[in-house]
Write an enzyme that holds these catalytic residues in place. Structure first.
Site, PDB file in Angstrom:
ATOM      1  N   ASP A   1      40.545  48.951  31.254  1.00  0.00           N
ATOM      2  CA  ASP A   1      41.188  47.487  30.313  1.00  0.00           C
ATOM      3  C   ASP A   1      42.856  47.837  29.719  1.00  0.00           C
ATOM      4  O   ASP A   1      43.439  46.852  29.594  1.00  0.00           O
ATOM      5  CB  ASP A   1      40.362  48.091  28.566  1.00  0.00           C
ATOM      6  CG  ASP A   1      38.694  47.440  28.818  1.00  0.00           C
ATOM      7  OD1 ASP A   1      38.262  46.358  30.490  1.00  0.00           O
ATOM      8  OD2 ASP A   1      38.022  47.599  28.296  1.00  0.00           O
TER       9      ASP A   1
ATOM     10  N   GLU B   1      39.256  45.124  36.973  1.00  0.00           N
ATOM     11  CA  GLU B   1      38.834  45.991  38.270  1.00  0.00           C
ATOM     12  C   GLU B   1      39.587  46.308  38.690  1.00  0.00           C
ATOM     13  O   GLU B   1      40.104  47.508  39.815  1.00  0.00           O
ATOM     14  CB  GLU B   1      37.814  44.776  39.317  1.00  0.00           C
ATOM     15  CG  GLU B   1      36.525  44.191  39.110  1.00  0.00           C
ATOM     16  CD  GLU B   1      35.188  45.821  38.025  1.00  0.00           C
ATOM     17  OE1 GLU B   1      35.074  46.450  39.085  1.00  0.00           O
ATOM     18  OE2 GLU B   1      34.899  45.323  37.429  1.00  0.00           O
TER      19      GLU B   1
END
Ligand SMILES: [Zn+2]
Length: 421
Positions: A365, A284
């Site tokens: 990611d 996040e």
């Protein structure tokens, strides 16, 4: 902009609606077929982590959601046709003209609000079925009927409190600002969005959920270290009682500037190990650090400017109204027609927005892998896929068209290739 005759525009609208609806139905059928064909075996890369019953549950859940989606697609197209060519909007406008001055602002507000109420009422049976039949059948629903209707009432009140003033401002600008009204409306719209973004964490979200500061000191210390490592300032770590509505887990950041807060669903904390939560938060954080939030806001603002400009060109054109079987030409009517009809045409941009979003997921990611453990992120994702019964075998075309996140297998394969921090 004499682009069409009224009949020409009717035909263009019908063709676009038919094409969009058939494409949606075709993609839903493909998804159902693909998921069912792959229901029998767990895909190779998940054979050690996900059991066959869990895989089959995910398949059945995906199919149930797609079947409900088909009803939604058909109903949406029918309602749109009834409101436009079927004369629904014209009828509503005439009905309000009997009680309100058709040239006044309140007539416009009444027209727009009655369409919104009508659309929500029509959606209600589907929403109830989704929550209390589909979600309940797969064990995800935690909501009671009382909570469902309390949410609905709160949303309606919030919609009135925010929507009516905004609509009045927009209608006033449209009436008073001359040729360039669309530019002023765009500025007002941007201001409104930034205001909502700003008040959301502290004023809007607490209307629906309870937020408590994270009490687990080990987890909190772990997260503080991650934030320090990433040079990220947030105003507090909160746990949200997501479990009162659903057992699906999640984490997010909200607000901006120094007022950012991190929100973890209680369902996430009970399911993931601290190192896995850290990896999810690192992902996040990646969205923030790679400026995805602002990029998305910028794209939305640019698109709304383009849309309002188009509306500015259409608003004076008789063919735009007549082509959709409307005779009461006016600002509120133009707004209503535009926002009902535009999604039919912009539907074909969906693969582009999905692609853009998936690219951001890969970037986040990669960020997570360099600031936390990629192996922990993989473990967390597998747990989340399993808990949310997300299908591991989506139809590739359906996924390319709609999915904001990369397919599970692709995403995990990428993470496993990344070097650890
Ligand atoms: Zn993400």
């Amino acid at each position: 902009m004499q682009a069409f005759s009224p009949n020409g525009f009717t035909i263009a609208f019908l063709c676009a609606l038919a094409l969009a609806t058939l494409t949606r139905l075709w993609l839903a059928q493909r998804q159902i077929g693909h998921v069912l064909r792959n229901r029998g075996t767990v895909p190779g890369s998940f054979s050690g982590t996900i059991t066959l019953p869990a895989h089959q549950k995910a398949a059945d859940y995906s199919v149930a959601k797609s079947r409900l989606g088909i009803t939604d697609i058909v109903l949406g197209a029918v309602v749109l046709l009834v409101l436009t060519l079927g004369g629904g909007l014209e009828w509503l406008s005439q009905a309000w003209s009997r009680v309100l001055d058709p040239a006044g602002y309140w007539h416009g507000v009444a027209l727009v609000m009655s369409v919104i109420v009508l659309l929500s009422l029509l959606d209600l049976p589907l929403a109830l079925y989704r929550t209390f039949v589909v979600e309940a059948k797969f064990g995800f629903n935690r909501m009671t009927l009382a909570l469902f209707f309390a949410d609905l009432a709160k949303q309606a009140l919030l919609g009135l409190a925010l929507g009516v003033p905004l609509l009045l401002v927009v209608l006033w600008l449209m009436a008073r600002m001359g040729e360039l009204w669309w530019l002023y409306v765009w500025l007002a719209w941007m201001g409104f969005n930034l205001l909502v973004l700003m008040i959301y964490p502290t004023f809007i979200a607490p209307i629906f959920n309870r937020f408590t500061p994270l009490s687990d000191p080990t987890l909190a210390a772990r997260i503080e270290q991650l934030l320090a490592r990433c040079g990220f300032k947030a105003q507090g770590l909160f746990v949200m009682d997501g479990s009162k509505r659903s057992s699906h887990g999640n984490a997010y950041f909200s607000g901006f500037g120094a007022a950012k807060r991190i929100v973890l669903f209680d369902t996430l904390i009970t399911r993931l190990a601290p190192s896995e939560i850290e990896a999810v938060l690192a992902h996040e954080l990646g969205h923030f650090k790679r400026h995805h939030v602002w990029k998305r806001v910028a794209v939305l603002f640019a698109m709304s400017l383009g849309m309002l400009w188009v509306l500015g060109q259409l608003i004076g054109e008789a063919w735009f109204y007549r082509g959709l079987n409307v005779h009461s030409q006016g600002t509120a009517m133009a707004l209503m027609l535009f926002f009902l009809v535009v999604p039919v045409f912009t539907f074909f941009l969906q693969p582009l927005t999905s692609l853009y979003s998936r690219r951001h997921e890969f970037e986040a990611d990669a960020y997570a892998a360099s600031h936390a453990s990629p192996a922990d992120l993989v473990r967390a994702l597998v747990k989340l896929y399993q808990d949310n019964a997300a299908t591991l075998t989506p139809d590739p075309l359906h996924s390319a068209f709609y999915d904001s996140h990369p397919p599970a297998a692709t995403r995990i394969a990428r993470l496993q290739q990344l070097p650890a921090a």
